[in-house]
Design an enzyme around this catalytic site. Structure first.
Site, PDB file in Angstrom:
ATOM      1  N   HIS A  18      -1.038  65.812 -28.045  1.00  0.00           N
ATOM      2  CA  HIS A  18      -0.759  65.011 -29.043  1.00  0.00           C
ATOM      3  C   HIS A  18      -2.254  65.789 -29.452  1.00  0.00           C
ATOM      4  O   HIS A  18      -2.876  65.365 -28.207  1.00  0.00           O
ATOM      5  CB  HIS A  18      -0.938  63.667 -28.683  1.00  0.00           C
ATOM      6  CG  HIS A  18       1.025  63.451 -28.301  1.00  0.00           C
ATOM      7  ND1 HIS A  18       1.555  62.452 -29.622  1.00  0.00           N
ATOM      8  CD2 HIS A  18       1.231  63.239 -27.465  1.00  0.00           C
ATOM      9  CE1 HIS A  18       2.690  62.326 -28.328  1.00  0.00           C
ATOM     10  NE2 HIS A  18       2.493  62.742 -27.016  1.00  0.00           N
ATOM     11  N   GLU A 199      10.887  58.092 -21.524  1.00  0.00           N
ATOM     12  CA  GLU A 199       9.815  58.375 -20.820  1.00  0.00           C
ATOM     13  C   GLU A 199       9.653  57.209 -19.903  1.00  0.00           C
ATOM     14  O   GLU A 199       9.228  56.962 -18.489  1.00  0.00           O
ATOM     15  CB  GLU A 199       8.460  58.494 -21.920  1.00  0.00           C
ATOM     16  CG  GLU A 199       7.133  58.891 -21.237  1.00  0.00           C
ATOM     17  CD  GLU A 199       6.244  58.751 -21.832  1.00  0.00           C
ATOM     18  OE1 GLU A 199       6.015  58.334 -23.302  1.00  0.00           O
ATOM     19  OE2 GLU A 199       4.834  59.478 -21.519  1.00  0.00           O
ATOM     20  N   ASP A 277       0.506  67.034 -23.375  1.00  0.00           N
ATOM     21  CA  ASP A 277       0.709  65.489 -23.487  1.00  0.00           C
ATOM     22  C   ASP A 277      -0.960  65.047 -23.862  1.00  0.00           C
ATOM     23  O   ASP A 277      -1.092  65.309 -25.056  1.00  0.00           O
ATOM     24  CB  ASP A 277       1.423  65.034 -22.678  1.00  0.00           C
ATOM     25  CG  ASP A 277       1.952  63.751 -23.071  1.00  0.00           C
ATOM     26  OD1 ASP A 277       2.504  63.024 -24.416  1.00  0.00           O
ATOM     27  OD2 ASP A 277       2.622  62.656 -22.978  1.00  0.00           O
TER      28      ASP A 277
HETATM   29  N1  HPA Z   1       4.432  58.418 -24.942  1.00  0.00           N
HETATM   30  C1  HPA Z   1       4.191  57.783 -26.401  1.00  0.00           C
HETATM   31  N2  HPA Z   1       3.460  57.840 -27.461  1.00  0.00           N
HETATM   32  C2  HPA Z   1       2.312  59.034 -26.967  1.00  0.00           C
HETATM   33  C3  HPA Z   1       2.088  59.523 -25.786  1.00  0.00           C
HETATM   34  C4  HPA Z   1       3.197  59.890 -24.281  1.00  0.00           C
HETATM   35  O1  HPA Z   1       2.893  59.933 -23.681  1.00  0.00           O
HETATM   36  N3  HPA Z   1       1.165  60.090 -25.861  1.00  0.00           N
HETATM   37  C5  HPA Z   1       0.571  60.223 -27.108  1.00  0.00           C
HETATM   38  N4  HPA Z   1       0.958  59.194 -27.673  1.00  0.00           N
HETATM   39 ZN    ZN Z   2       3.653  63.169 -25.938  1.00  0.00          ZN
END
Ligand code: HPA
Ligand code: ZN
Length: 341
Positions: A18, A199, A277
């Site tokens: 991101h 997740e 990430d």
């Molecule tokens: N998970 C969900 N949303 C997110 C993440 C993540 O790891 N990183 C940035 N937005």
């Molecule tokens: Zn992510």
């Protein structure tokens, strides 16, 4: 750290990044000063010490707050260029980058400001660093379906700048099915489909991402491992998972690096990849993720090479470009093994 040289030498693709999560505290202060914005921290150390999360939402609250310093096109350019340079130093040669337009439009920053700054940096990164890249527009799943449709409409004039759409933010309570129609529309527009799933959310959410959204790639996917038949489906379909080991640790998805599912995923035959990430928040870029995982799980050199091959094979690049990158991986692997005997 026995694989440090191999990890450093291998060209890699990063498929789960991101861009807003690559903002280092130093840049946060720089942009805050440039834009005359107050931030609730006295110095860089205070910012870093605030990065103590026990779950995804703890991180998201700080992550959205941090975006406030991004105001001008140049801010998005500088953020993106800094990530490209940093990941280039880790031998990342290709990146498929998420951005969160709603994190900006909801605070009055035009869609165009964000997308043009990021795209301009990606184009310059191709020229100056030789890095290939794609941009993925990610919807915030805590917002409504209607908001997502509005964002997709805003994106339409810039369609040539995206390869696909994603789905991120607070997972629990916001299942993939909430966005079934948005994803169907994105598919009609010719976009690739990704979604964060499993997740924190249960295996049922992973199933929805597969069966209702018809995703092309799965982000995280950790909790798929709780359901054997789901694992089998993932293996049979060749679905690629973008796992983020240091993120998992920082967000309490795993208690310890030795609990990372990467070893089990490899053993099951899942096309797993490693990614950073939100590296500024989770304590490491690509190579740090590879090193921590290799150390904790006793990965072999062959495992590391497989993970890197998966990263190119799991990319949205055309087959000829994937083949060229895989050849470079083979060469780099060969030269490291001949040096070390
Ligand atoms: N998970 C969900 N949303 C997110 C993440 C993540 O790891 N990183 C940035 N937005
Ligand atoms: Zn992510």
């Amino acid at each position: 750290m026995k694989h440090r040289d191999l990890i450093a030498a291998l060209p890699k693709a990063e498929l789960h990044l991101h861009i807003e999560g690559s903002m280092e505290p130093e840049m946060m202060f720089e942009l805050a000063a440039r834009n005359g914005i107050d931030i609730p921290y006295a110095n860089v150390e205070e910012v870093r010490s605030a990065y103590n999360f026990t779950q995804l939402q703890d991180f998201l609250d700080i992550y959205y707050e941090g975006m406030a310093v991004l105001r001008e096109e140049q801010d998005f350019y500088d953020l993106t260029m800094a990530y490209l340079k940093r990941s280039h130093a880790d031998n990342v040669r290709h990146v498929e980058m998420f951005f969160d337009p709603q994190g900006h439009t909801t605070r009055g920053i035009a869609f165009e400001t964000a997308v043009s700054g990021i795209s301009r940096a990606l184009n310059d990164g191709k020229k100056t660093l030789g890095m290939s890249s794609y941009l993925i527009l990610s919807f915030l799943r805590h917002l409504s379906e209607e908001d997502a449709f509005e964002t997709l409409a805003e994106a339409e004039p810039y369609l040539d700048q995206f390869i696909g759409v994603g789905l991120d933010s607070s997972e629990i309570g916001h299942p993939p099915s909430k966005f079934a129609r948005v994803f169907a529309r994105a598919r009609e527009m010719g976009l690739k489909l990704c979604a964060h799933s499993g997740e924190e959310g249960p295996p049922d959410y992973v199933r929805e991402a597969l069966d209702i959204l018809h995703i092309d790639r799965m982000d995280h996917g950790n909790r798929s491992m709780e359901d054997e038949s789901l694992v089998q489906e993932i293996v049979d379909s060749g679905m690629v998972l973008t796992v983020c080991p240091l993120s998992n640790l920082k967000l309490g998805v795993i208690k310890d690096m030795t609990d990372s599912p990467v070893r089990r995923m490899l053993d099951a035959g899942i096309a797993v990849t490693l990614n950073s990430d939100d590296p500024a928040y989770f304590g490491g870029y690509m190579n740090a993720n590879f090193e921590a995982t290799a150390d904790a799980l006793n990965l072999t050199g062959a495992d590391i090479i497989t993970l890197v091959q998966n990263s190119f094979q799991g990319s949205f690049l055309p087959p000829a470009e994937i083949a060229t990158y895989l050849e470079a991986v083979g060469k780099a692997a060969g030269s490291v093994s001949s040096e070390t005997g």
